[in-house]
Design a protein around this motif. Structure first.
Motif, PDB file in Angstrom:
ATOM      1  N   MET A 196       0.774  -1.121  -0.084  1.00 22.71           N
ATOM      2  CA  MET A 196       0.151   0.178   0.103  1.00 22.71           C
ATOM      3  C   MET A 196       0.861   1.127  -0.049  1.00 22.71           C
ATOM      4  O   MET A 196       2.000   1.238   0.802  1.00 22.71           O
ATOM      5  N   PRO A 197       0.418   2.177  -0.879  1.00 22.34           N
ATOM      6  CA  PRO A 197       1.236   3.449  -0.616  1.00 22.34           C
ATOM      7  C   PRO A 197       1.043   4.075   0.512  1.00 22.34           C
ATOM      8  O   PRO A 197       0.059   3.967   1.553  1.00 22.34           O
ATOM      9  N   ILE A 198       2.292   4.695   1.036  1.00 23.25           N
ATOM     10  CA  ILE A 198       2.163   5.235   2.562  1.00 23.25           C
ATOM     11  C   ILE A 198       1.099   6.008   2.737  1.00 23.25           C
ATOM     12  O   ILE A 198       0.871   6.470   4.099  1.00 23.25           O
ATOM     13  N   ASP A 199       0.671   7.034   1.861  1.00 25.95           N
ATOM     14  CA  ASP A 199      -0.511   7.989   1.970  1.00 25.95           C
ATOM     15  C   ASP A 199      -1.731   7.529   1.910  1.00 25.95           C
ATOM     16  O   ASP A 199      -2.821   8.104   1.603  1.00 25.95           O
ATOM     17  N   ALA A 200      -2.120   6.091   1.714  1.00 23.61           N
ATOM     18  CA  ALA A 200      -3.405   5.405   1.641  1.00 23.61           C
ATOM     19  C   ALA A 200      -3.969   5.935   2.920  1.00 23.61           C
ATOM     20  O   ALA A 200      -3.399   5.760   3.977  1.00 23.61           O
ATOM     21  N   ASP A 212       6.889   4.400   0.156  1.00 21.43           N
ATOM     22  CA  ASP A 212       6.905   5.854   0.014  1.00 21.43           C
ATOM     23  C   ASP A 212       7.497   6.210  -1.530  1.00 21.43           C
ATOM     24  O   ASP A 212       8.409   5.913  -1.902  1.00 21.43           O
ATOM     25  N   HIS A 213       6.511   6.781  -2.118  1.00 19.40           N
ATOM     26  CA  HIS A 213       6.811   7.148  -3.625  1.00 19.40           C
ATOM     27  C   HIS A 213       7.184   8.475  -3.908  1.00 19.40           C
ATOM     28  O   HIS A 213       7.560   8.777  -5.069  1.00 19.40           O
ATOM     29  N   GLY A 214       7.418   9.196  -2.931  1.00 21.07           N
ATOM     30  CA  GLY A 214       7.982  10.590  -3.066  1.00 21.07           C
ATOM     31  C   GLY A 214       7.302  11.412  -4.300  1.00 21.07           C
ATOM     32  O   GLY A 214       6.029  11.692  -4.380  1.00 21.07           O
ATOM     33  N   GLU A 215       7.986  11.775  -5.465  1.00 23.03           N
ATOM     34  CA  GLU A 215       7.476  12.575  -6.683  1.00 23.03           C
ATOM     35  C   GLU A 215       7.021  11.554  -7.636  1.00 23.03           C
ATOM     36  O   GLU A 215       6.374  12.034  -8.671  1.00 23.03           O
ATOM     37  N   ARG A 216       7.080  10.228  -7.537  1.00 19.23           N
ATOM     38  CA  ARG A 216       6.793   9.335  -8.472  1.00 19.23           C
ATOM     39  C   ARG A 216       5.285   8.819  -8.403  1.00 19.23           C
ATOM     40  O   ARG A 216       4.633   9.067  -7.540  1.00 19.23           O
ATOM     41  N   ALA A 217       4.737   8.372  -9.636  1.00 21.97           N
ATOM     42  CA  ALA A 217       3.177   8.058  -9.291  1.00 21.97           C
ATOM     43  C   ALA A 217       3.193   6.664  -8.335  1.00 21.97           C
ATOM     44  O   ALA A 217       3.869   5.774  -8.266  1.00 21.97           O
ATOM     45  N   ARG A 218       2.447   7.003  -7.526  1.00 22.00           N
ATOM     46  CA  ARG A 218       2.387   5.971  -6.320  1.00 22.00           C
ATOM     47  C   ARG A 218       2.028   4.448  -6.758  1.00 22.00           C
ATOM     48  O   ARG A 218       2.757   3.497  -6.087  1.00 22.00           O
ATOM     49  N   GLU A 219       1.243   4.262  -7.613  1.00 23.63           N
ATOM     50  CA  GLU A 219       0.894   3.001  -8.194  1.00 23.63           C
ATOM     51  C   GLU A 219       2.076   2.478  -8.961  1.00 23.63           C
ATOM     52  O   GLU A 219       2.368   1.149  -8.893  1.00 23.63           O
ATOM     53  N   VAL A 256       5.309   2.784  -7.855  1.00 26.28           N
ATOM     54  CA  VAL A 256       6.253   2.286  -6.904  1.00 26.28           C
ATOM     55  C   VAL A 256       5.612   1.062  -6.387  1.00 26.28           C
ATOM     56  O   VAL A 256       6.389   0.160  -5.820  1.00 26.28           O
ATOM     57  N   ALA A 257       4.532   1.136  -5.904  1.00 26.36           N
ATOM     58  CA  ALA A 257       3.904  -0.167  -5.215  1.00 26.36           C
ATOM     59  C   ALA A 257       3.737  -1.342  -6.070  1.00 26.36           C
ATOM     60  O   ALA A 257       3.780  -2.264  -5.543  1.00 26.36           O
ATOM     61  N   SER A 258       3.455  -1.011  -7.313  1.00 27.54           N
ATOM     62  CA  SER A 258       3.456  -2.340  -8.252  1.00 27.54           C
ATOM     63  C   SER A 258       4.986  -2.950  -8.413  1.00 27.54           C
ATOM     64  O   SER A 258       4.909  -4.206  -8.423  1.00 27.54           O
ATOM     65  N   GLU A 259       5.794  -2.214  -8.537  1.00 27.23           N
ATOM     66  CA  GLU A 259       7.281  -2.474  -8.339  1.00 27.23           C
ATOM     67  C   GLU A 259       7.705  -3.470  -7.044  1.00 27.23           C
ATOM     68  O   GLU A 259       8.319  -4.349  -7.154  1.00 27.23           O
ATOM     69  N   LYS A 260       7.052  -2.854  -5.919  1.00 26.05           N
ATOM     70  CA  LYS A 260       7.474  -3.568  -4.685  1.00 26.05           C
ATOM     71  C   LYS A 260       6.617  -4.712  -4.661  1.00 26.05           C
ATOM     72  O   LYS A 260       7.251  -5.829  -4.255  1.00 26.05           O
ATOM     73  N   ALA A 261       5.286  -4.854  -5.173  1.00 23.96           N
ATOM     74  CA  ALA A 261       4.817  -6.202  -5.384  1.00 23.96           C
ATOM     75  C   ALA A 261       5.602  -7.193  -6.010  1.00 23.96           C
ATOM     76  O   ALA A 261       5.298  -8.372  -5.855  1.00 23.96           O
ATOM     77  N   ARG A 262       5.924  -6.773  -7.357  1.00 23.93           N
ATOM     78  CA  ARG A 262       6.562  -7.542  -8.196  1.00 23.93           C
ATOM     79  C   ARG A 262       7.660  -8.212  -7.372  1.00 23.93           C
ATOM     80  O   ARG A 262       8.097  -9.503  -7.582  1.00 23.93           O
ATOM     81  N   GLU A 263       8.554  -7.425  -6.667  1.00 24.42           N
ATOM     82  CA  GLU A 263       9.982  -7.768  -6.057  1.00 24.42           C
ATOM     83  C   GLU A 263       9.367  -9.121  -5.037  1.00 24.42           C
ATOM     84  O   GLU A 263      10.042  -9.793  -5.018  1.00 24.42           O
ATOM     85  N   ILE A 264       8.328  -8.704  -4.291  1.00 26.43           N
ATOM     86  CA  ILE A 264       8.082  -9.613  -3.191  1.00 26.43           C
ATOM     87  C   ILE A 264       7.612 -10.994  -3.877  1.00 26.43           C
ATOM     88  O   ILE A 264       7.928 -12.022  -3.193  1.00 26.43           O
ATOM     89  N   ALA A 265       6.958 -11.182  -5.162  1.00 31.28           N
ATOM     90  CA  ALA A 265       6.326 -12.008  -5.919  1.00 31.28           C
ATOM     91  C   ALA A 265       7.649 -12.886  -6.114  1.00 31.28           C
ATOM     92  O   ALA A 265       7.513 -13.999  -6.057  1.00 31.28           O
TER      93      ALA A 265
END
Length: 329
Positions: free
Chosen positions: A100-104, A123-130, A132-141
Motif C-alpha cells: 500500500m502507498p504510505i499515503d493510503a 513511499d513514492h516521493g514524486e513518482r506515481a504511487r501505483e 512504486v507500489a506495483s514494483e514492490k509487489a513484483r519484487e515480493i512475488a
C-alpha cells in the motif's frame, strides 16, 4: 480475453454465495431533484469489506491452483481492493500480502491488516504511487514465490466485478424496471468493465457513463483516442480509490465496444454528493463511492424522464474524514 455472458454468470454463481446481496434503493427525492422518472442507487458501501472489490477478489482467488493457494498472493492497492482481497483470503484460507502507498487512508490500512493480511508500505516521493507500489509487489512475488495479482487489470477480476451489474439487473427486473442510464465510478476500470459487459449483454440500450475524478480521466481519454492513454501526474483528488492514471488493458478491452462514455467530477461535487447521500439515503459513502452520484447531480447528463441507476461503489472512510468532507460541502 473479454469475458462472455456465461463467464460472468459462472463467476456470479460462485461469488453470490460468499458476498452480500446489496439492496437497490429508490429515491424519490433524487428523482425530483434531477427530473428523472426514477433514481435507483446500489450501495456497494454495504458490501462485505465495504466495497464491490471483494466480488472480483473472491472469484480471482477461486481460480488459483491448490499449490498457488498454499503459497499465497501479493497485490498492490490503495485500500478497497486490499480490504476485499484480504477478506476473501481470510475466508478461503489463502495468505495475502498487500503493498500500500504510505499515503493510503489509515482506516483502509488498518482494516486490511484486520482481515489478517500482511501490509507493506511504500513511499513514492514524486513518482506515481501505483508505479512504486506495483514494483514492490513484483519484487515480493519474485523473492517469496507468491502469486502476483493486479487490482483491476485481470479478466477474472472484471468477471467477478460484473456481479454488481448482474445483481442490479435482476433487482430492477423484479420491480418491473430497466435502466436508461447507469453512472459508475472508475479507477482502473475493473468495476466498469464488469458492469458495462453485464448491461451490454442483457440491456444493450442502456447508456453507460464512466465517472472519473478530474485529472484522472484515463479511461475517458482512452475511449476518445481509441487506445490506452496515461494521465500526467497532477494534483491529488479526494477520491483516493479512483486515482489510477490509466485504465487496465483487460477493462479497456471489455468496455471499448459497449458504447460507454466518460465524464469527470471535481472534489466539490463529490463532497456535496456525500452529504446528499447521507441526508437522503442514510448511507455514508467514501469520496470514490460518491463520484457517480456527483455526476448525476451535476446535470451534465440529461436524465429528464429517464430511469437512472447509480453504482455507489464503496464506503470505506473514517468518521473524522467523512465529517471533514461533508462539513466542507
Amino acid at each position: 480475453m473479454i469475458p462472455t455472458l456465461d463467464h460472468l454468470r459462472r463467476a456470479y454463481a460462485v461469488t453470490s454465495g460468499a458476498t452480500h446481496l446489496t439492496p437497490l434503493l429508490e429515491s424519490a427525492a433524487l428523482a425530483r431533484q434531477t427530473g428523472a422518472s426514477s433514481v435507483y442507487v446500489k450501495p456497494e458501501a454495504l458490501q462485505w469489506a465495504g466495497s464491490f472489490k471483494v466480488r472480483g477478489a473472491y472469484w480471482r482467488l477461486k481460480q488459483l491452483s491448490p499449490e498457488e493457494a498454499r503459497r499465497g498472493v501479493v497485490a498492490y492497492s490503495s485500500g478497497n481492493f486490499a480490504q476485499g482481497l484480504a477478506a476473501a483470503g481470510q475466508a478461503l484460507g489463502i495468505p495475502v500480502t498487500i503493498v500500500m502507498p504510505i499515503d493510503a487512508p489509515v482506516a483502509k490500512r488498518e482494516a486490511t491488516a484486520g482481515y489478517g493480511a500482511t501490509v507493506v508500505l511504500t513511499d513514492h516521493g514524486e513518482r506515481a504511487r501505483e508505479e512504486v507500489a506495483s514494483e514492490k509487489a513484483r519484487e515480493i512475488a519474485r523473492e517469496s514465490g507468491l502469486v502476483l495479482l493486479h487490482p483491476f487489470d485481470d479478466a477474472e477480476i472484471v468477471a467477478g466485478q460484473a456481479g454488481v451489474g448482474l445483481e442490479a439487473l435482476d433487482q430492477l427486473a423484479a420491480r418491473g424496471a430497466s435502466a436508461d442510464v447507469v453512472f459508475c465510478p472508475v479507477g482502473g476500470g475493473g468495476l466498469i468493465g464488469g458492469v458495462a459487459l453485464a448491461f451490454h449483454y442483457l440491456s444493450p440500450r442502456t447508456e453507460l457513463i464512466a465517472v472519473e475524478p478530474k485529472g484522472f480521466n484515463g479511461l475517458g481519454a482512452s475511449l476518445a483516442s481509441g487506445r490506452i492513454e496515461t494521465m500526467p501526474i497532477g494534483p491529488r483528488s479526494i477520491c483516493d480509490g479512483l486515482m489510477a492514471r490509466r485504465p487496465g488493458e483487460a477493462p479497456f478491452a471489455a468496455v471499448r465496444d459497449t458504447g460507454l462514455r466518460g465524464m469527470t467530477v471535481d472534489d466539490a461535487a463529490v463532497r456535496q454528493a456525500m452529504k446528499i447521500a447521507f441526508e437522503r439515503l442514510k448511507i455514508a459513502l467514501e469520496p470514490s463511492g460518491a463520484a457517480s452520484l456527483a455526476a448525476l447531480l451535476s446535470g451534465e447528463c440529461d436524465v429528464r424522464g429517464k430511469t437512472v441507476l447509480v453504482i455507489a461503489s464503496g464506503g470505506n472512510v473514517a468518521l473524522a474524514d467523512f465529517m471533514k468532507q461533508v462539513e466542507h460541502a
